[in-house]
Design an enzyme around this catalytic site. Structure first.
Site, PDB file in Angstrom:
ATOM      1  CD  GLU A 163      -6.752  -0.171   1.227  1.00  0.00           C
ATOM      2  OE1 GLU A 163      -5.688   0.024   0.634  1.00  0.00           O
ATOM      3  OE2 GLU A 163      -6.848  -0.929   2.219  1.00  0.00           O
ATOM      4  N   GLY A 209      -7.328  -4.811   7.316  1.00  0.00           N
ATOM      5  CA  GLY A 209      -6.728  -3.931   8.313  1.00  0.00           C
ATOM      6  C   GLY A 209      -7.432  -3.931   9.651  1.00  0.00           C
ATOM      7  CE  LYS A 242      -3.678  -2.725   2.019  1.00  0.00           C
ATOM      8  NZ  LYS A 242      -4.878  -2.792   2.831  1.00  0.00           N
ATOM      9  CD  GLU A 248      -7.405  -7.829  -0.625  1.00  0.00           C
ATOM     10  OE1 GLU A 248      -6.390  -8.250  -0.072  1.00  0.00           O
ATOM     11  OE2 GLU A 248      -7.559  -6.643  -0.930  1.00  0.00           O
ATOM     12  CB  SER A 285      -6.995  -9.454   9.132  1.00  0.00           C
ATOM     13  OG  SER A 285      -7.378  -8.102   9.295  1.00  0.00           O
TER      14      SER A 285
HETATM   15  P1  13P Z   1      -4.440  -6.352   5.591  1.00  0.00           P
HETATM   16  O1  13P Z   1      -3.666  -7.659   5.405  1.00  0.00           O
HETATM   17  O2  13P Z   1      -3.623  -5.290   6.217  1.00  0.00           O
HETATM   18  O3  13P Z   1      -5.755  -6.599   6.210  1.00  0.00           O
HETATM   19  O4  13P Z   1      -4.720  -5.813   4.078  1.00  0.00           O
HETATM   20  C1  13P Z   1      -5.252  -6.671   3.161  1.00  0.00           C
HETATM   21  C2  13P Z   1      -5.217  -6.007   1.841  1.00  0.00           C
HETATM   22  O5  13P Z   1      -5.943  -5.056   1.595  1.00  0.00           O
HETATM   23  C3  13P Z   1      -4.279  -6.533   0.847  1.00  0.00           C
HETATM   24  O6  13P Z   1      -4.512  -6.002  -0.414  1.00  0.00           O
END
Ligand code: 13P
Length: 256
Positions: free
Chosen positions: A101, A177, A15, A171, A216
């Protein structure tokens, strides 16, 4: 664990984290800790500014691939701030499209995700198409409909040889997150729902196309999340920023 038809993939989505020096250091640590023959294909998705330096660092290391987190669908022109899939061609192998996102914070629609996917494929790169439902949608029992519609928008009308180059990442937005992943059963159920859509559009490909789980994923949860046959590895956010934890997640993709 994944079907023998599909090699597991563990991708680290960094990210908007790490400057160039930090990115190089993190990649060096991943490189140093990976076994000669990792149990999964490993792909790092750093911020765009680090793709070229990481390309140099990882040259000749066929254990680790690189991906971009986003791209624009036009090839070139007056699109200030954007980078095209065609420009990424010399920098990486994969491009993530449709991350939640991007959909939620930047208003990307299914149609725009499809334009990006087409551009990625036209550039000879491999898309990772992210799909996922919100908590409200899950609680309303609409998970399969929502992710099915997102998968249909991505795969409908694609030439089979192009569709075969895609990976899907399930996802759930509520799991990203939050420290609260989906259960392995839910991850497998969602992967099955995605494969049913692919099967309805490209029957020969449904068992070939990889479906990853993201949200996560941690060193503790990875083995259980990757255990179902339908789940072919993970798209890892936070845990991919710590080399030791990311390496443990990669290790969890080994067949049991
Ligand atoms: P997290 O592993 O931090 O939950 O993020 C997942 C994600 O959005 C991967 O693209």
């Amino acid at each position: 664990m994944t079907s023998p038809l599909r090699r597991p993939l563990v991708a680290g989505n960094w990210k908007m984290n790490t400057g160039v020096e930090e990115a190089l250091e993190l990649a060096r640590q991943v490189q140093a800790g990976l076994p000669d023959r990792p149990p999964a294909e490993v792909v790092l998705l750093p911020p765009l500014i680090s793709l070229w330096p990481l390309r140099q660092l990882l040259r000749g290391d066929d254990r680790i691939g690189l991906g971009a987190q986003n791209c624009y669908w036009e090839r070139s022109g007056a699109f200030t701030g954007e980078v095209s899939a065609a420009m990424l061609r010399s920098l990486c192998d994969y491009v993530l499209v449709g991350h939640s996102e991007r959909r939620q914070l930047f208003g990307e629609t299914d149609d725009q995700v499809r334009l990006k996917l087409d551009a990625v494929l036209a550039s000879g790169l491999r898309p990772i198409v992210a799909v996922g439902e919100t908590l409200d949608q899950r609680q309303a029992g609409r998970t399969d409909d929502v992710i099915g519609a997102q998968a249909r928008a991505a795969f409908q009308g694609l030439e089979p040889d192009l569709a075969a180059r895609c990976t899907v990442a399930y996802e759930p937005i509520w799991a990203i997150g939050t420290g609260r992943s989906a259960s392995p059963e839910d991850a497998a159920g969602a992967a099955d729902a995605i494969r049913r859509v692919i099967d309805s559009l490209h029957p020969a490909l449904a068992r070939q196309i990889r479906v990853l789980y993201g949200g996560s994923v941690s060193a503790e949860s990875a083995a259980d999340l990757f255990a179902p046959e339908a789940v072919d590895g993970g798209l890892v956010g936070g845990a991919s920023l710590r080399a030791g934890e990311f390496l443990a997640v990669v290790g969890a993709a080994a067949p049991v």
